[in-house]
Structures are given as structure tokens and as C-alpha cells.
Motif scaffolding. Sequence first.
Motif, PDB file in Angstrom:
ATOM      1  N   THR A 131       2.164   1.724  -3.469  1.00 44.40           N
ATOM      2  CA  THR A 131       1.082   2.218  -4.312  1.00 44.40           C
ATOM      3  C   THR A 131       0.856   3.711  -4.088  1.00 44.40           C
ATOM      4  OG1 THR A 131       0.060   0.045  -4.392  1.00 44.40           O
ATOM      5  CG2 THR A 131      -1.353   1.919  -4.926  1.00 44.40           C
ATOM      6  N   TYR A 191       7.910  -2.113  -8.906  1.00 45.17           N
ATOM      7  CA  TYR A 191       6.798  -2.979  -9.296  1.00 45.17           C
ATOM      8  C   TYR A 191       7.277  -4.127 -10.188  1.00 45.17           C
ATOM      9  CZ  TYR A 191       2.883  -0.141  -7.535  1.00 45.17           C
ATOM     10  OH  TYR A 191       1.974   0.504  -6.741  1.00 45.17           O
ATOM     11  N   ARG A 207       0.834  -1.214   0.000  1.00 45.73           N
ATOM     12  CA  ARG A 207       0.000   0.000   0.000  1.00 45.73           C
ATOM     13  C   ARG A 207       0.863   1.256   0.000  1.00 45.73           C
ATOM     14  NH1 ARG A 207      -3.180  -3.134   3.443  1.00 45.73           N
ATOM     15  NH2 ARG A 207      -2.265  -2.157   5.297  1.00 45.73           N
TER      16      ARG A 207
END
Length: 155
Positions: free
Chosen positions: A24, A142, A21
Motif C-alpha cells: 500500500t 493488487y 501495508r
Amino acid sequence: MTTTSKTLRTNVGSKHPELYRALTAVAVQTDKTALAEGLSPLLIELVKIRASQINGCAFCLRLHTKDSLAKGESPERLSVLPAWRESMYFDEQERSALALAEYITTIQDSHINTGVYESAVAHLTPGQVSAVTWLTMAINTYNRIAISGAYTVAP
């Protein structure tokens, strides 16, 4: 006939969702910052796609190619992206951003690629250099999560 067993990989996003999170949130902020610095949504996606091409991340390539097309990118530009230096499809700002993204993604070669950084940033403001750097660092992270976790990429 031999069978190969596939080792199960740890999904680090599931194992430590608070870290995923946080990543992100950083990625969302990098996009906002890049837009605020005057980079187009298409260029933001091109940076993500180019880094993902270099890293061989099928999961991120599929995701960001789809996003790019939805934002209005042309299939022609996407098809020549790996050879952007040899094409006339990209303007000077895009070329600088792509060169910088490649430099950051392949940072292990920076000691032999002297001068690459300086030429890469020729058509970017300091704020844009920072934004492209953050975009590239986020997508590289990522890529590493998806590749090390063997994310499934199927039609």
C-alpha cells in the motif's frame, strides 16, 4: 443434484499485514510520483483500470472505475477503454501510457512483441515511463492478490 464446495482462500493481506501495508505504501508513492511526473489523476486511474481489465480483476475494476468517475472521468471514455486503439477519445500521452501498461501486464508476450515498448514510450518522458511502469506493477500485484484470494465482488 450435486453441490460444489468452495475452497476457502487465504487472504494474504490478512495473513501478512506488514507486507500488505508495504504494498500500500508503494502504491501511494507510485500515485504521488506519477502526479509529480505530469500524469493526470484520470490517466493514473485509466492505467489501473486497463491492467485490471486484462487481468480480469473485478474487485480492482469496481474500485478504480468508481475512483475514476469521482475524479471526473467520463462514462464514454471508460466504455471504450478496452478498445482505446480504435477510438479517438485518448490523446497521445494517454495512448502511450495505455500501451505501456498493456505491455507490462502481458510481459510474457514481450519476446514476440518486439518494438512494442519503443512505440509505447514515444510520447512519455523517461520519468513518465518509470511512473507508468511502477503504477502498472503495483496494480498487477493488487490484481493478483484479489484474484488469488477470491475477493468478493457483489452489488
